[in-house]
Design a protein around this motif. Structure first.
Motif, PDB file in Angstrom:
ATOM      1  N   THR A   1       5.009  -6.982   4.238  1.00  0.00           N
ATOM      2  CA  THR A   1       4.556  -6.163   3.118  1.00  0.00           C
ATOM      3  C   THR A   1       3.936  -7.066   2.073  1.00  0.00           C
ATOM      4  OG1 THR A   1       6.238  -4.474   3.500  1.00  0.00           O
ATOM      5  CG2 THR A   1       5.226  -4.542   1.318  1.00  0.00           C
ATOM      6  N   LEU A   2       2.664  -6.838   1.771  1.00  0.00           N
ATOM      7  CA  LEU A   2       1.933  -7.625   0.794  1.00  0.00           C
ATOM      8  C   LEU A   2       1.886  -6.886  -0.531  1.00  0.00           C
ATOM      9  CD1 LEU A   2       0.566  -8.060   3.801  1.00  0.00           C
ATOM     10  CD2 LEU A   2      -0.954  -9.524   2.522  1.00  0.00           C
ATOM     11  N   SER A   3       1.648  -7.629  -1.606  1.00  0.00           N
ATOM     12  CA  SER A   3       1.581  -7.015  -2.925  1.00  0.00           C
ATOM     13  C   SER A   3       0.552  -7.733  -3.771  1.00  0.00           C
ATOM     14  CB  SER A   3       2.948  -7.052  -3.617  1.00  0.00           C
ATOM     15  OG  SER A   3       3.377  -8.391  -3.808  1.00  0.00           O
ATOM     16  N   ASP A   4      -0.020  -6.999  -4.710  1.00  0.00           N
ATOM     17  CA  ASP A   4      -0.996  -7.558  -5.634  1.00  0.00           C
ATOM     18  C   ASP A   4      -0.551  -7.251  -7.056  1.00  0.00           C
ATOM     19  OD1 ASP A   4      -3.708  -8.759  -6.191  1.00  0.00           O
ATOM     20  OD2 ASP A   4      -3.934  -6.805  -7.170  1.00  0.00           O
ATOM     21  N   ARG A   5      -0.252  -8.291  -7.823  1.00  0.00           N
ATOM     22  CA  ARG A   5       0.275  -8.094  -9.174  1.00  0.00           C
ATOM     23  C   ARG A   5      -0.754  -7.482 -10.111  1.00  0.00           C
ATOM     24  NH1 ARG A   5       3.247 -13.240 -11.511  1.00  0.00           N
ATOM     25  NH2 ARG A   5       3.823 -11.659 -13.061  1.00  0.00           N
ATOM     26  N   ARG A   6      -2.028  -7.765  -9.869  1.00  0.00           N
ATOM     27  CA  ARG A   6      -3.062  -7.246 -10.761  1.00  0.00           C
ATOM     28  C   ARG A   6      -3.165  -5.716 -10.677  1.00  0.00           C
ATOM     29  NH1 ARG A   6      -7.920  -5.393  -9.944  1.00  0.00           N
ATOM     30  NH2 ARG A   6      -7.755  -5.950  -7.749  1.00  0.00           N
ATOM     31  N   SER A   7      -3.206  -5.215  -9.454  1.00  0.00           N
ATOM     32  CA  SER A   7      -3.371  -3.771  -9.256  1.00  0.00           C
ATOM     33  C   SER A   7      -2.058  -3.038  -9.049  1.00  0.00           C
ATOM     34  CB  SER A   7      -4.263  -3.524  -8.033  1.00  0.00           C
ATOM     35  OG  SER A   7      -3.641  -4.016  -6.852  1.00  0.00           O
ATOM     36  N   LEU A   8      -0.950  -3.793  -8.903  1.00  0.00           N
ATOM     37  CA  LEU A   8       0.376  -3.218  -8.632  1.00  0.00           C
ATOM     38  C   LEU A   8       0.403  -2.480  -7.292  1.00  0.00           C
ATOM     39  CD1 LEU A   8       1.362  -1.907 -12.192  1.00  0.00           C
ATOM     40  CD2 LEU A   8       1.814  -4.142 -11.165  1.00  0.00           C
ATOM     41  N   ARG A   9      -0.472  -2.864  -6.397  1.00  0.00           N
ATOM     42  CA  ARG A   9      -0.554  -2.231  -5.091  1.00  0.00           C
ATOM     43  C   ARG A   9       0.304  -2.986  -4.088  1.00  0.00           C
ATOM     44  NH1 ARG A   9      -4.528  -2.524  -0.613  1.00  0.00           N
ATOM     45  NH2 ARG A   9      -5.399  -4.358  -1.669  1.00  0.00           N
ATOM     46  N   THR A  10       0.926  -2.272  -3.160  1.00  0.00           N
ATOM     47  CA  THR A  10       1.630  -2.877  -2.034  1.00  0.00           C
ATOM     48  C   THR A  10       1.147  -2.215  -0.743  1.00  0.00           C
ATOM     49  OG1 THR A  10       3.502  -1.337  -2.120  1.00  0.00           O
ATOM     50  CG2 THR A  10       3.690  -3.364  -3.418  1.00  0.00           C
ATOM     51  N   TRP A  11       1.150  -2.978   0.347  1.00  0.00           N
ATOM     52  CA  TRP A  11       0.754  -2.412   1.626  1.00  0.00           C
ATOM     53  C   TRP A  11       1.430  -3.190   2.737  1.00  0.00           C
ATOM     54  CZ3 TRP A  11      -1.946  -5.472  -1.528  1.00  0.00           C
ATOM     55  CH2 TRP A  11      -2.619  -6.585  -1.007  1.00  0.00           C
ATOM     56  N   THR A  12       1.728  -2.488   3.824  1.00  0.00           N
ATOM     57  CA  THR A  12       2.457  -3.073   4.951  1.00  0.00           C
ATOM     58  C   THR A  12       1.536  -3.209   6.149  1.00  0.00           C
ATOM     59  OG1 THR A  12       4.543  -2.143   4.174  1.00  0.00           O
ATOM     60  CG2 THR A  12       4.432  -2.783   6.492  1.00  0.00           C
ATOM     61  N   VAL A  13       1.652  -4.353   6.838  1.00  0.00           N
ATOM     62  CA  VAL A  13       0.796  -4.653   7.982  1.00  0.00           C
ATOM     63  C   VAL A  13       1.673  -4.991   9.185  1.00  0.00           C
ATOM     64  CG1 VAL A  13      -1.034  -6.144   8.879  1.00  0.00           C
ATOM     65  CG2 VAL A  13      -0.990  -5.550   6.435  1.00  0.00           C
TER      66      VAL A  13
END
Length: 238
Positions: A19-31
């Protein structure tokens, strides 16, 4: 350990989910990931020079300052793509990239053939999965044991493999040099900018974490950015 090529060691990384995350956009996604191979450490100056014949990217030969085992740096994302194809051809593999043109924006001119068995850049999901090596914290061990960063590097690049690897045998996943990944960072906002991972020798401790994402233009070169190579495993399932 999976295999040792004539000039580098590749590690078998098991299939898994990250599961990755991006602090700028507050988005998370699983691969979901199939198994693959990843180099045990970043590409060195020595290997880069041997494969490409180029010793002038950093303005010095590969063995300057005793630096044959230093990570190659001041290489762009496009440089890394060309290296991957050259390394593939030198070892009899099918190149992973079709280079139509080194267009200025870095988009549309380079295609990835996912069926090819040659060397390539890891995706950022593959990079983070390999970095974590089954752990779920910000790092796979105490930072001073596993990474070269501002507090212990003497503010200079260090030889690969000089710090403790993670449990899968991968060195320098954090610190020493940032590493190019295949992915676009956020094309709607940043266009052609590609993902960088891992932190570098001049970074503070907060940049040397498994989840930290950085971005730069595919033609950008600087003295704390390098890369490591990956290879797909034919028939691997996620």
């Amino acid at each position: 350990m999976d295999d040792t090529g004539p000039q580098h060691e590749m590690i078998a990384v098991p299939a898994g989910r990250v599961t990755l995350s991006d602090r700028r956009s507050l988005r998370t996604w699983t691969v979901e990931l199939a198994g693959y191979r990843l180099a045990a450490h970043p590409v060195t100056r020595e290997l880069y020079a041997r494969v490409t014949g180029r010793t002038d990217l950093t303005g010095r030969p590969a063995d300057a300052d005793g630096g044959a085992r230093l990570p190659v740096e001041s290489v762009s994302w496009q440089d890394a793509v060309h290296f991957c194809n050259a390394l593939s051809l030198s070892e009899g593999f099918t190149p992973a990239y079709r280079v139509v043109s080194d267009v200025g924006d870095g988009v549309g001119g380079i295609d990835w053939d996912a069926s090819a068995d040659g060397y390539r850049l890891p995706t950022e999901a593959e990079w983070e999965h390999a970095c974590r090596a089954g752990t779920d914290g910000p790092r796979y061990g105490p930072l001073d044991d596993i990474a070269w960063y501002r507090a212990n590097s003497g503010e200079r690049i260090q030889e690969v493999g000089g710090r403790r690897p993670n449990s899968w045998g991968l060195h320098d996943m954090l610190g020493n040099v940032w590493e190019w990944c295949w992915d676009l960072y956020d094309p709607e906002v940043y266009g052609a900018y590609r993902v960088l991972r891992g932190g570098g020798w001049f970074d503070e401790h907060w940049s040397c974490r498994a989840s930290v994402r950085r971005r730069s233009h595919p033609t950008f070169r600087v003295d704390d950015v390098g890369f490591r190579v990956a290879r797909s495993v034919p028939g691997a399932a996620g």
